[in-house]
Motif scaffolding. Structure first.
Motif, PDB file in Angstrom:
ATOM      1  N   PRO A  22       0.671  -0.868   0.049  1.00  0.00           N
ATOM      2  CA  PRO A  22      -0.035   0.093   0.294  1.00  0.00           C
ATOM      3  C   PRO A  22       0.432   1.173  -0.028  1.00  0.00           C
ATOM      4  O   PRO A  22       1.987   1.214   0.585  1.00  0.00           O
ATOM      5  CB  PRO A  22      -0.726   0.030   1.289  1.00  0.00           C
ATOM      6  N   LEU A  26      -3.903   5.031   0.014  1.00  0.00           N
ATOM      7  CA  LEU A  26      -4.452   4.841   1.068  1.00  0.00           C
ATOM      8  C   LEU A  26      -4.431   6.536   1.929  1.00  0.00           C
ATOM      9  O   LEU A  26      -5.707   6.657   2.279  1.00  0.00           O
ATOM     10  CB  LEU A  26      -3.870   3.905   2.147  1.00  0.00           C
ATOM     11  N   LEU A  29      -7.733   9.347   0.602  1.00  0.00           N
ATOM     12  CA  LEU A  29      -8.918   8.092   0.670  1.00  0.00           C
ATOM     13  C   LEU A  29      -9.521   9.294   1.473  1.00  0.00           C
ATOM     14  O   LEU A  29      -9.229   9.886   2.589  1.00  0.00           O
ATOM     15  CB  LEU A  29      -9.119   7.518   1.631  1.00  0.00           C
ATOM     16  N   PHE A  39     -15.177   1.741  -0.230  1.00  0.00           N
ATOM     17  CA  PHE A  39     -14.126   1.424   1.199  1.00  0.00           C
ATOM     18  C   PHE A  39     -15.508   2.275   1.903  1.00  0.00           C
ATOM     19  O   PHE A  39     -16.056   2.948   1.422  1.00  0.00           O
ATOM     20  CB  PHE A  39     -12.284   2.751   1.021  1.00  0.00           C
ATOM     21  N   PRO A 156      -6.750   2.861  -4.578  1.00  0.00           N
ATOM     22  CA  PRO A 156      -6.690   2.025  -3.172  1.00  0.00           C
ATOM     23  C   PRO A 156      -7.212   1.312  -2.867  1.00  0.00           C
ATOM     24  O   PRO A 156      -6.643   0.319  -1.984  1.00  0.00           O
ATOM     25  CB  PRO A 156      -7.581   2.855  -2.132  1.00  0.00           C
ATOM     26  N   ASN A 157      -8.061   0.561  -3.846  1.00  0.00           N
ATOM     27  CA  ASN A 157      -7.516  -0.940  -4.252  1.00  0.00           C
ATOM     28  C   ASN A 157      -6.819  -2.342  -4.154  1.00  0.00           C
ATOM     29  O   ASN A 157      -6.913  -3.345  -4.659  1.00  0.00           O
ATOM     30  CB  ASN A 157      -9.035  -1.338  -4.591  1.00  0.00           C
ATOM     31  N   ARG A 390      -9.587  -2.885   6.932  1.00  0.00           N
ATOM     32  CA  ARG A 390     -10.332  -2.365   6.849  1.00  0.00           C
ATOM     33  C   ARG A 390     -10.991  -2.431   5.329  1.00  0.00           C
ATOM     34  O   ARG A 390     -12.276  -1.620   4.867  1.00  0.00           O
ATOM     35  CB  ARG A 390      -9.855  -0.850   6.818  1.00  0.00           C
ATOM     36  N   GLY A 391      -9.651  -2.616   4.177  1.00  0.00           N
ATOM     37  CA  GLY A 391     -10.685  -2.495   2.998  1.00  0.00           C
ATOM     38  C   GLY A 391     -11.024  -3.937   2.417  1.00  0.00           C
ATOM     39  O   GLY A 391     -11.562  -4.284   1.392  1.00  0.00           O
ATOM     40  N   ARG A 392     -11.504  -4.385   3.425  1.00  0.00           N
ATOM     41  CA  ARG A 392     -12.702  -6.011   3.095  1.00  0.00           C
ATOM     42  C   ARG A 392     -12.180  -6.707   2.015  1.00  0.00           C
ATOM     43  O   ARG A 392     -12.643  -7.144   1.278  1.00  0.00           O
ATOM     44  CB  ARG A 392     -13.632  -5.347   2.951  1.00  0.00           C
TER      45      ARG A 392
END
Length: 407
Positions: A22, A26, A29, A39, A156-157, A390-392
Motif C-alpha cells: 500500500p 490510501l 482516501l 472503501f 486504493p484497492n 479495513r479494505g474488506r
C-alpha cells in the motif's frame, strides 16, 4: 515457450507471488468519497504498510519469492514509445473531461522517473500538486472553484492484487472490472503481459476489452482439470461464457468450469468470500451457504461445443463429485456461531491464502475461525491485520500467485 506463469491449483506449494505494498493511494482516501472508491473506512498507511511487510516476510520465510506490482510495471516500460503509450492510455481511461488537465498530467508524469511515475499514478494526483505545472491563472481558479480535490482519482484497492487479473494454468485473464473505479488497475496487467519480457508470452484467456465484467476474486483453480468461477455481484454470466470457452478449448489441462451462483450482495462480493480451498479435501466456508447451492457445469462435448447442466445440492457433495474425492470437510467461519461468524466474515475469516496443501496464511484477528482450522489439522501462519482488513479483503485477496508447484 516459457510464460512465467504456472498455477494449476489453489493449494500447490506457492513459489512466486505478486503483491502491491500500500502507498499514497490510501492517504488520498476521504470520508466524502469512500463509497465512490469502494472503501468502508480509511486505513492508517504507516501501520498498513507494516502489516503488509509482515505478510510479505511471512511468505518469504516459507520460501516464496515476492514480487511487487510497481516493479513489474516499471520493467514493462521497455521503450520511450511504450512509456508514452502507457501514459496516454492511463489518462484516456481516467475519466477526466478537461483536456487542459489531461495535458498537465501528461507533462507531470512525463517528467518523472519510471518508479516515481507509476507510484504517482497509483496514488492519484491532488489538484494542488498540479498548480505549479500550469502557467495560466485559470488553472488556479478552476481548482479553487471546483470542490473535488483530485485531478486524478487514487487507486486504493490496488493492494488486492487478486482481482484485476488471474493466472490460470500457464495463461492469464485480464479483467474488465465491475466498477470504473477499479478498471484502470487492469491497465497495469495489460502492459505487464504485453511488454514485460518475463510474462509477455502468456496465453490470454480473457481480455479487459470485453463487454461484461469479470474479477479475480471469483476465480478458483480447484485442480489442473477443474476451474470454479462465481456468478456474483461483480462477475457476469456472459464473461464466464467467454472465459470457459477459451480455457476449455485452448488450455492443455482444464476439462470443466463450475459456475457457482452466489448471492449478489456486498457481503458475498466474490466467490472467495464464500469458500476457499485449504487442503485437498478441506475448505473454509461462509456459514450462510452450508445448506444448498446451485452450480452450472460447463464442458465441451465431442464436437467441441459447449454443454451446460445445472446441479443443485450441498457444497460438499458438489466438490466431492467434481474433484473426485471420497470426503470433503467444510470449516465454517466463526465455528458456526451467528455472532462470531458475522464478525469474522466482516474481516474475511474464510478468505485464506494456501501456500501448500494444508498450510495457509490468515489474519490474526479471526481467532475463532483460525482455531477451527487448527483443529482440522491445518497449519496456520497468522499476520497482523488491524489496518489491512479495513479494505474488506483477506490474504487471498492481497495475493496473485504467479507460480505454484502442481498439487
Amino acid at each position: 515457450m516459457e510464460t512465467g506463469i504456472h498455477n494449476t491449483s489453489e493449494i500447490g506449494r506457492l513459489k512466486k507471488v505478486l503483491l502491491h505494498r500500500p502507498g499514497g493511494e490510501l492517504e488520498n482516501l476521504m470520508p466524502e468519497y469512500l463509497e465512490r472508491l469502494l472503501f468502508d473506512d480509511i486505513p492508517y498507511l504507516r501501520e498498513a504498510q507494516r502489516e503488509h511487510d509482515a505478510f510479505a516476510d511471512c511468505l518469504r520465510q516459507q520460501g516464496v519469492e515476492v514480487v511487487y506490482l510497481r516493479d513489474l510495471v516499471v520493467n514493462s516500460l521497455t521503450s520511450d514509445e511504450v512509456r508514452k503509450d502507457f501514459i496516454q492510455q492511463f489518462l484516456k481511461e481516467s475519466g477526466i473531461q478537461d483536456q487542459r488537465t489531461k495535458d498537465l498530467l501528461a507533462d507531470y508524469f512525463g517528467a518523472m522517473p519510471d518508479q516515481e511515475m507509476v507510484s504517482a499514478m497509483m496514488a492519484g494526483v491532488r489538484k494542488s500538486q498540479l498548480r505549479g505545472q500550469g502557467g495560466r491563472l485559470g488553472d488556479y481558479l478552476s481548482a479553487a472553484e471546483d470542490d473535488y480535490p483530485f485531478a486524478l482519482d487514487p487507486l486504493p484497492n490496488l493492494y488486492f492484487t487478486r482481482d484485476p487479473f488471474a493466472t490460470i494454468g500457464t495463461g492469464v485473464s485480464i479483467h474488465k472490472m465491475h466498477t470504473a473505479t477499479r478498471n484502470r488497475e487492469t491497465l497495469f496487467g495489460k502492459f505487464i503481459f504485453e511488454h514485460n519480457p518475463e510474462y509477455l508470452h502468456a496465453p490470454r484467456w480473457y481480455d479487459r476489452g470485453e463487454n461484461s465484467s469479470l474479477e479475480g476474486g471469483d476465480i478458483l483453480v480447484l485442480s489442473p482439470r477443474v476451474l470454479a468461477v462465481g456468478i456474483s455481484q461483480r462477475t457476469r454470466e456472459d464473461s464466464i461464457d467467454t472465459l470457459a470457452e477459451t480455457v476449455l478449448s485452448q488450455s492443455k489441462t482444464f476439462q470443466k468450469v463450475l459456475a457457482f451462483n452466489i448471492p449478489k450482495t456486498r457481503s458475498f462480493m466474490h466467490l472467495d468470500t464464500v469458500f476457499t480451498m485449504v487442503d485437498r479435501d478441506k475448505f473454509t466456508v461462509h456459514p450462510n451457504i452450508l445448506s444448498s447451492i446451485t452450480v452450472f457445469v460447463m464442458e465441451l462435448d465431442e464436437n467441441r461445443k459447449m454443454k451446460i447442466r445445472q446441479e443443485d445440492g450441498r457444497l460438499e457433495d458438489i466438490l466431492k463429485e467434481h474433484l473426485e474425492l471420497d470426503h470433503v470437510s467444510l470449516i465454517p467461519c466463526g465455528q458456526g456461531s451467528e455472532i462470531d461468524a458475522a464478525r469474522e466474515q466482516w474481516s474475511d475469516g474464510s478468505n485464506t491464502l494456501a501456500i501448500a496443501p494444508g498450510e495457509v496464511v490468515v489474519y490474526s484477528r479471526n481467532y475463532v475461525t483460525n482455531r477451527s482450522l487448527e483443529e482440522a489439522g491445518i497449519r496456520i501462519h497468522t499476520i497482523p491485520s488491524a489496518e489491512l482488513s479495513r479494505g474488506r479483503g483477506g490474504p487471498r485477496c492481497m495475493s496473485m500467485p504467479l507460480w505454484r508447484e502442481d498439487p
